[in-house]
Design an enzyme around this catalytic site. Sequence first.
Site, short mmCIF file in Angstrom:
data_model
loop_
_atom_site.label_atom_id
_atom_site.label_comp_id
_atom_site.label_asym_id
_atom_site.label_seq_id
_atom_site.Cartn_x
_atom_site.Cartn_y
_atom_site.Cartn_z
N ASN A 271 -9.94 3.27 -4.27
CA ASN A 271 -9.68 3.18 -2.83
C ASN A 271 -10.73 3.96 -2.07
O ASN A 271 -11.54 4.66 -2.67
CB ASN A 271 -8.30 3.79 -2.51
CG ASN A 271 -7.16 2.82 -2.78
OD1 ASN A 271 -7.36 1.60 -2.84
ND2 ASN A 271 -5.96 3.36 -2.91
N HIS B 158 -2.78 -5.22 -1.18
CA HIS B 158 -4.21 -5.55 -1.15
C HIS B 158 -4.44 -7.06 -1.03
O HIS B 158 -5.40 -7.59 -1.59
CB HIS B 158 -4.94 -5.02 -2.39
CG HIS B 158 -4.93 -3.53 -2.52
ND1 HIS B 158 -5.94 -2.74 -2.04
CD2 HIS B 158 -4.03 -2.69 -3.07
CE1 HIS B 158 -5.67 -1.46 -2.30
NE2 HIS B 158 -4.51 -1.41 -2.92
N HIS C 7 -7.90 -4.75 -13.36
CA HIS C 7 -6.90 -4.09 -14.20
C HIS C 7 -7.44 -2.73 -14.62
O HIS C 7 -8.50 -2.65 -15.24
CB HIS C 7 -6.63 -4.99 -15.42
CG HIS C 7 -5.54 -4.49 -16.33
ND1 HIS C 7 -4.67 -3.49 -15.96
CD2 HIS C 7 -5.18 -4.87 -17.58
CE1 HIS C 7 -3.82 -3.27 -16.97
NE2 HIS C 7 -4.11 -4.09 -17.95
FE1 HDD Z 1 -2.94 -0.72 -7.04
C1 HDD Z 1 -3.86 -3.89 -6.44
C2 HDD Z 1 -5.99 0.41 -5.87
C3 HDD Z 1 -1.89 2.55 -7.35
C4 HDD Z 1 -0.15 -1.79 -8.57
N1 HDD Z 1 -4.60 -1.57 -6.27
C5 HDD Z 1 -4.79 -2.91 -6.13
C6 HDD Z 1 -6.10 -3.14 -5.58
C7 HDD Z 1 -6.68 -1.94 -5.42
C8 HDD Z 1 -5.74 -0.94 -5.87
C9 HDD Z 1 -8.07 -1.66 -4.88
C10 HDD Z 1 -6.66 -4.51 -5.25
C11 HDD Z 1 -7.54 -5.04 -6.33
C12 HDD Z 1 -8.14 -6.35 -5.88
O1 HDD Z 1 -9.00 -6.30 -4.99
O2 HDD Z 1 -7.74 -7.35 -6.43
N2 HDD Z 1 -3.73 1.10 -6.61
C13 HDD Z 1 -5.03 1.35 -6.23
C14 HDD Z 1 -5.28 2.77 -6.29
C15 HDD Z 1 -4.13 3.37 -6.70
C16 HDD Z 1 -3.16 2.32 -6.91
C17 HDD Z 1 -6.61 3.43 -5.96
C18 HDD Z 1 -3.84 4.82 -6.94
C19 HDD Z 1 -4.72 5.66 -7.32
N3 HDD Z 1 -1.30 0.21 -7.78
C20 HDD Z 1 -1.06 1.55 -7.85
C21 HDD Z 1 0.16 1.80 -8.55
C22 HDD Z 1 0.66 0.58 -8.93
C23 HDD Z 1 -0.28 -0.40 -8.42
C24 HDD Z 1 0.75 3.18 -8.83
C25 HDD Z 1 1.90 0.24 -9.70
C26 HDD Z 1 2.51 1.03 -10.50
N4 HDD Z 1 -2.12 -2.52 -7.35
C27 HDD Z 1 -0.98 -2.73 -8.05
C28 HDD Z 1 -0.67 -4.19 -8.28
C29 HDD Z 1 -1.89 -4.88 -7.59
C30 HDD Z 1 -2.68 -3.70 -7.05
C31 HDD Z 1 0.67 -4.60 -7.82
C32 HDD Z 1 -1.61 -5.97 -6.59
C33 HDD Z 1 -2.59 -7.07 -6.88
C34 HDD Z 1 -3.20 -6.70 -8.12
O3 HDD Z 1 -2.69 -5.50 -8.55
O4 HDD Z 1 -4.02 -7.33 -8.73
O5 HDD Z 1 -0.59 -4.47 -9.61
#
Ligand code: HDD
Length: 702
Positions: free
Chosen positions: A146, A73, A337
């Site tokens: 999402n 993202h 978060h």
């Molecule tokens: Fe995630 C970012 C949505 C599963 C780990 N995720 C991130 C963002 C969105 C989502 C919208 C961007 C937020 C922003 O604009 O800063 N992610 C989802 C959705 C998921 C999902 C809808 C499943 C239902 N994500 C998911 C899993 C993991 C992560 C299973 C890890 C176990 N996601 C992250 C992250 C991020 C992230 C690595 C990258 C940047 C951040 O968090 O802030 O922690």
Amino acid sequence: MSSPDDDKQEQREAFRAPDPAGGPLTTDQGVIVDHTDDSLSAGERGPTLMEDFHFREKLTRFDHERIPERVVHARGAGAYGYFEPYASCAEFTRAAFLQDPSVRTPVFVRFSTVQGPKGSADTVRDVRGFATKFYTSEGNYDLVGNNFPVFFIQDGIKFPDFVHAVKPEPHNDIPTGASAHDSLWDFVSLQPETLHAIMWLMSDRAIPRSYRMMQGFGVHTFRFVNAEGKGTFVKFHWKPKLGVHSLVWDEAQECQGRDPDFNRRDLWDAIEAGEYPEWELGVQLVPEEDELSFDFDLLDATKIIPEEQVPVRPIGRMVLNRNPENFFAETEQVAFHTANVVPGIDFTNDPLLQARNFSYLDTQLIRLGGPNFAQLPVNRPVAPVRTNQRDGYHQSTVHRGTNYFPNSLGGGCPAHAGGDPEAYRHYAERVDGHKIRRRSESFKDHHSQAALFWNSMADWEKQHIVEAFRFELGKVDARTVRARTVEELAKVDGGLAAAVARGVGVPEPSGHGAVHKLASPALSLDAESLRGDGSIRTRQIAVLVSDGVDAEQVTAVREALAAEGAIVEALADTDGTVTGADGEKYAVDRALPTVASVLYDAVLIPGGPVDTAPVAADPDVMRFVRDAYRHGKPVGALGSGVRVVAALEPEGLAVSTEFHRAVSDRGVVTDTSPGAASAEFIQAFVDAVGQHRHWNRPPVRG
Ligand code: HDD
């Protein structure tokens, strides 16, 4: 009484940098600088001096401007706004921001793509993030969702595998922003739990026309908890007022070059123009006692609850009405978060959600360089913060008093809320079991909901899905991966698998029929509930003008379309003006070579008493009209302008040149009468634009 919205505004004022016009340039230490164009040197042609603190500070600050981009993202755009509930939701949740329709809760929303880096193009085939931070009176609540209601994996421990597979290949960092490569499809073909989300990814949902025109989903089953401590399962849905609309793949690819910022510009421009995007928040509620009454597991994030089974109940609306003032400070530094919840909202044991509750905090620590990121203005709650957390990088709060509990020296403060009903209390779910590393049997059906999605699509959507699979798998070098994916698709639908197989040159599977019968008509972009209000507000309409144009007619048509809220631009060969049939100059908004049909929602070719043959011969004009038609967009033509459209008939474009009457045929609206456009023509064209796209056209060549 001030609302959280007022409090956030006030907080923002307090954190604004001093007015740059309020005084001269200074160093970080506030020392006034007299000159910033030359470094301090020993003599005119001599070496730069170490003691030039201004030079060193300026360069050091520049060298440190970047922070790590999000691992997923990374590419995003954000905006502020507010949320207001329609009525109290007290029956299901005690969350304060869902109680009183007169209280506006400020929000910040960040939309994003997933795979591409920060500088990648907007219109790639990808999931879009839809993350909302509610600055509630009880603390920040983040709904990090999402634009698909399902995810690719069931357990967060697979997230690094999935993300590694979809990201550019490790040896050459190719492709940027795209899923059409070997490693993703290798993973998909071996991990069938991905299939349902993959169906969404291959559909037009993965190429939204606008962030303002896409749905959002919380994806997981969460839990509402009311004041009595009673829990109710809840799934969150955002529905855009403008309806859900998509691009077509060919168009999306061209947009990547013509305007890589297509979606973020659209959001920015709409908000600047006062066309504030709006979404309705809806919830699907499932009583705790019905937890096990579905033929899938509510804790499985690869499943939806079909709306036909549990209707979506509207509970409030969100309006985005302010662009950030500084992209880095706000959109880049915002830290979402999933574990940021408020009293009345709780988790379930969904293993994907549980993993996220670890990952987001962890990622912010590395991305924002320490534990104090909640003090950044965009992350700062409006609710008062009193903790014993101290120090760390970038601490900007000057704490006083004791920093431990219990204490007597600080008067026992900050005190425990004890029995205070306002305190967060975790839902007292009963849990017992053995420590095991095993997926529940109830998570094992990976194909029936992928089929449900396929079965729910209109014919034109199915065709787009087949084409998307053919494109993606066609880019996969390993034939074994193509074949294995087709075998998996055969478990979803035989017809789909066969059609894909034919396109990518692998053997067709033996069964050709439907495997599963489930369907949810609410998922189709043809569904009435996703079409919005049919308005054409903020639709971009191109009017192709040239010398000799009937300027009076154009002015009247423009006014009529603008009155409906459309944004109309006159395009000509060159910028400046064209000379109308009446000899008057008519202003041009943009030169054709600087734009393209893919940047507009519809095209109109006005008439003029002069012969339009020269216009018809202009390859830019012909390409513009042909592309608009191919992409299903409304094409309007008036008077002699109809001849321009008719010139494309040999290529397959269907056009009615019936004399002196407005005719609307599959989104091609024509009227050969000279002079002012009739009310019938305007209405037919507005209706055609309101429908967004017209899929029932014969294919064109060229
Ligand atoms: Fe995630 C970012 C949505 C599963 C780990 N995720 C991130 C963002 C969105 C989502 C919208 C961007 C937020 C922003 O604009 O800063 N992610 C989802 C959705 C998921 C999902 C809808 C499943 C239902 N994500 C998911 C899993 C993991 C992560 C299973 C890890 C176990 N996601 C992250 C992250 C991020 C992230 C690595 C990258 C940047 C951040 O968090 O802030 O922690």
